[in-house]
Design an enzyme around this catalytic site. Structure first.
Site, mmCIF file in Angstrom:
data_model
loop_
_atom_site.group_PDB
_atom_site.id
_atom_site.type_symbol
_atom_site.label_atom_id
_atom_site.label_comp_id
_atom_site.label_asym_id
_atom_site.label_seq_id
_atom_site.Cartn_x
_atom_site.Cartn_y
_atom_site.Cartn_z
ATOM 1 N NE ARG A 294 -4.252 -1.512 2.113
ATOM 2 C CZ ARG A 294 -4.399 -2.602 2.848
ATOM 3 N NH1 ARG A 294 -3.478 -2.921 3.730
ATOM 4 N NH2 ARG A 294 -5.464 -3.374 2.700
ATOM 5 C CG PHE A 424 -5.896 1.677 -7.109
ATOM 6 C CD1 PHE A 424 -6.624 0.775 -7.838
ATOM 7 C CD2 PHE A 424 -4.906 2.403 -7.760
ATOM 8 C CE1 PHE A 424 -6.398 0.599 -9.192
ATOM 9 C CE2 PHE A 424 -4.668 2.240 -9.107
ATOM 10 C CZ PHE A 424 -5.417 1.345 -9.826
ATOM 11 C CD GLU A 425 -2.344 -1.303 -3.896
ATOM 12 O OE1 GLU A 425 -1.787 -1.072 -2.809
ATOM 13 O OE2 GLU A 425 -1.749 -1.300 -4.974
ATOM 14 N N GLY A 426 -8.015 -1.131 -1.327
ATOM 15 C CA GLY A 426 -8.778 -0.853 -0.122
ATOM 16 C C GLY A 426 -9.346 0.544 -0.161
#
Length: 644
Positions: A294, A424-426
């Site tokens: 992240r 994105f990504e959570g």
């Protein structure tokens, strides 16, 4: 005999939470500044003095950045990528030759072996030239094949795949499905054991790099059968395997050059030797990979902040209104101050989190998540403020500006490109829940059985006794601390005095812990449904972390004679701005519209307010809300295009 293919899972909310909980890293084996912060313990000693990279890491990193900068300045045409919505093959091949695919891969496998700090500096540099190129490199290394193999791969798997990833092969990470976002319990792609292979069937959505990838990390569900534990499992899959079809190259409002697609698997055979880790730990592998993965998103936000500051400074000096440059008008000046101070703080958060990841002395799962959360939110706001400063020219495309003879400043593009970082990504909402779960871990570990409806009276009694011991020791420590002593943190006073901000962080860390405890006492088992409250708790923690990082970075730069006076000024400005946001968030913990919002939502979903929707035309096209993902052979043309 092989097990039958899986049907699409139907799960309850409780079952979905259990799947997510089982994938969590359960223990805290190393110190965590973020965990302590949420518990009301301001452990400045964990981040100050600021950790530093080794001389060798700096030498290797700076050497690569010099080469990468020259490449970006001469070979990357951002306007062309935006115009054609594609990164030219020669750019990608040039990055391969430069070794950029292997920035994080150990030199013994042909990589450059850069630290997390310099990897992120490289992503920021590339992302400033073209965000699409930055995303390609990040998706390949932050969450693609190299990172899961580095953490969980066997020596044989590393030897087989990492040299390819370092120089020639692009990788992608495939978890999301058309009907599965942040709820992995619904994962439908199956991996059925068959002899020494697994047979994959299913459809994956939003596969960044998937259109051009050579190697894939695929998350699929193995059915439980004799000799097979089953569960969500990770595999390395050759992208050109028979039965794999890239059915669509997706297009988005921003990041127009990314190679993101829809990938269908039909009877795809994958050797058992390509399985990463045991069966059933795929989701844990994914979450652990994202702990450091992240950090690539804050890198792109820092790059956008630096660029926004440069453009705001140059434009505001050139543009005059009412007899003076617009920067000298307070309404615009406040925006410039926000961009400058926030860029400084986000870089402080990024570098601190990255260096802690490199040293591996601390558990940074909370810090990495907080960095992603606050950078994506404030990064988007910085770009929005730049567009506002530029006025009509901010809304106008760079191509249009150039066509009429003005400087081609892509402010509106940066705004569009940054918007995805909040998803994105959570997504921000999921990050709130993820961080909140970690933040209350200490409470649930001692008192969780008290609010668990499935626990027996004996279990609840035992939990009550344990909780009594824990809180008898913990709660008194939240009453007073160094934040109430005027002399605390005096080493942060050099011209500008940052010590009041650190005292503020210490006091409000304790207040945050008290607020969390009060909420758990009030709502108990319903705490997990109070998502708006938990979101504010997490946002407060993110601001406190950013203030801490900004002060520590300012002191580091001062001690090294690197713009220390100016760094102190920027840290002071950010902390003052942040403290206003923190005060507002604390006020909204208990004074908010959450209840009335819930009532309105129920009315909306019941159709009570449909009359409000009258008087418009809906331009949406026909089709289902979620595409059909029934397993089977593809009926579409394969748009996979490996780059060689």
């Amino acid at each position: 005999m092989s097990a039958p293919p899986l049907k699409k899972p139907t799960v309850t909310e409780r079952e979905a939470r259990q799947v997510a909980e089982a994938a969590r890293e359960q223990d805290w084996r190393k110190p965590s500044f973020g965990k302590e912060l949420f518990l009301g313990r301001f452990r400045l000693d964990l981040i100050h003095p600021h950790p530093l990279p080794t001389d060798e890491a700096v030498r290797r990193g700076e050497q690569f950045l010099t080469k990468l900068r020259a490449f970006c300045e001469t070979k990357v045409d951002a306007a062309l990528i935006e115009r054609e919505a594609r990164i030219p093959d020669e750019v990608i091949n040039g990055l391969k030759e430069l070794g950029a695919l292997g920035m994080k891969i150990d030199p013994k496998y042909g990589g450059l072996g850069l630290t997390q700090v310099y990897y992120n500096k490289a992503l920021a540099l590339v992302g400033s030239a073209s965000p699409a190129v930055g995303v390609l490199l990040s998706a390949h290394q932050s969450i693609g094949v190299p990172q899961p193999l580095k953490l969980f791969g066997t020596p044989e798997q590393k030897q087989r795949f990492l040299p390819r990833c370092a120089r020639t092969d692009i990788s992608a990470f495939l978890l999301t499905e058309p009907d599965v976002g942040s709820d992995p319990a619904r994962l439908a792609t199956s991996a059925v054991p068959d002899g020494d292979d697994y047979v994959l069937d299913g459809v994956k959505l939003w596969t960044t790099n998937g259109v051009v990838a050579d190697l894939l990390v695929v998350m699929a569900r193995v059915p439980k059968s004799e000799g097979h534990k089953g569960g969500i499992t990770a595999f390395v899959v050759e992208a050109d395997s028979p039965g794999i079809t890239v059915e669509n190259r997706n297009a988005f409002m921003g990041l127009r050059g990314i190679e993101n697609g829809v990938t269908r698997f039909h009877q795809v055979r994958v050797p058992a030797a390509n399985r990463i880790g045991p069966e059933g730990v795929g989701l844990k592998i994914a979450l652990t990979t994202l702990n450091t993965g992240r950090l690539s998103l804050p890198a792109s936000c820092v790059a956008a902040g630096k660029w926004s500051l440069k453009i705001a400074r140059e434009w505001s000096a050139a543009r005059e209104q009412w007899g003076r440059p617009i920067a000298h008008h307070e309404a615009v000046g406040a925006k410039i101050s926000f961009i400058a101070a926030t860029t400084f703080a986000l870089e402080a958060v990024l570098d601190l989190s990255s260096q802690m990841a490199d040293e591996d002395r601390n558990d940074i799962r909370i810090e990495g998540a907080l960095a992603k959360l606050i950078a994506s939110e404030l990064g988007w706001r910085m770009a929005d403020e730049l567009v506002q400063i530029r006025g009509g020219r901010g809304f106008e495309t760079a191509a249009s500006l150039a066509a009429r003879g003005e400087k081609a400043v892509p402010a509106e593009q940066v705004l569009r490109d940054l918007r995805i970082n909040r998803i994105f990504e959570g997504s921000t909402e999921i990050m709130h829940l993820l961080i909140a779960r970690e933040a209350v871990d200490a409470h649930l570990s001692v008192a969780g059985d008290l609010i668990d409806p499935d626990k027996s009276l004996q279990d609840k009694a035992r939990a009550g006794a344990n909780a009594g011991v824990f809180y008898a020791k913990w709660l008194p420590k939240l009453v007073a601390g160094p934040g109430q002593l005027p002399s605390s943190y005096a080493e942060f006073k050099h011209g500008v005095d940052l010590s009041p901000h650190l005292r503020h962080v210490e006091r409000h860390s304790r207040k945050l812990a008290r607020s969390t405890f009060y909420a758990m006492s009030r709502w108990q088992g319903r705490m997990e449904t109070k998502q708006a409250f938990l979101g504010r708790i997490v946002d407060i923690g993110a601001e406190l972390f950013a203030m801490s990082a900004a002060c520590v970075r300012a002191e580091l730069l001062r001690s090294r004679g690197e713009n220390g006076r100016e760094a102190y000024q920027l840290a002071d400005a950010f902390c003052r701005q942040s403290r206003i946001r923190v005060d507002e968030l604390f006020g909204r913990l208990w004074s908010n519209t959450d209840d009335v919002d819930g009532k309105v939502v129920k009315g909306v979903m019941a159709g009570t307010y449909e009359w409000l929707e009258q008087g418009i035309v809906d331009p949406s096209g026909e089709g289902p809300w979620i595409a059909d993902t029934t397993p089977g052979p593809s009926e579409r043309t394969n748009v996979h295009r490996p780059i060689r």
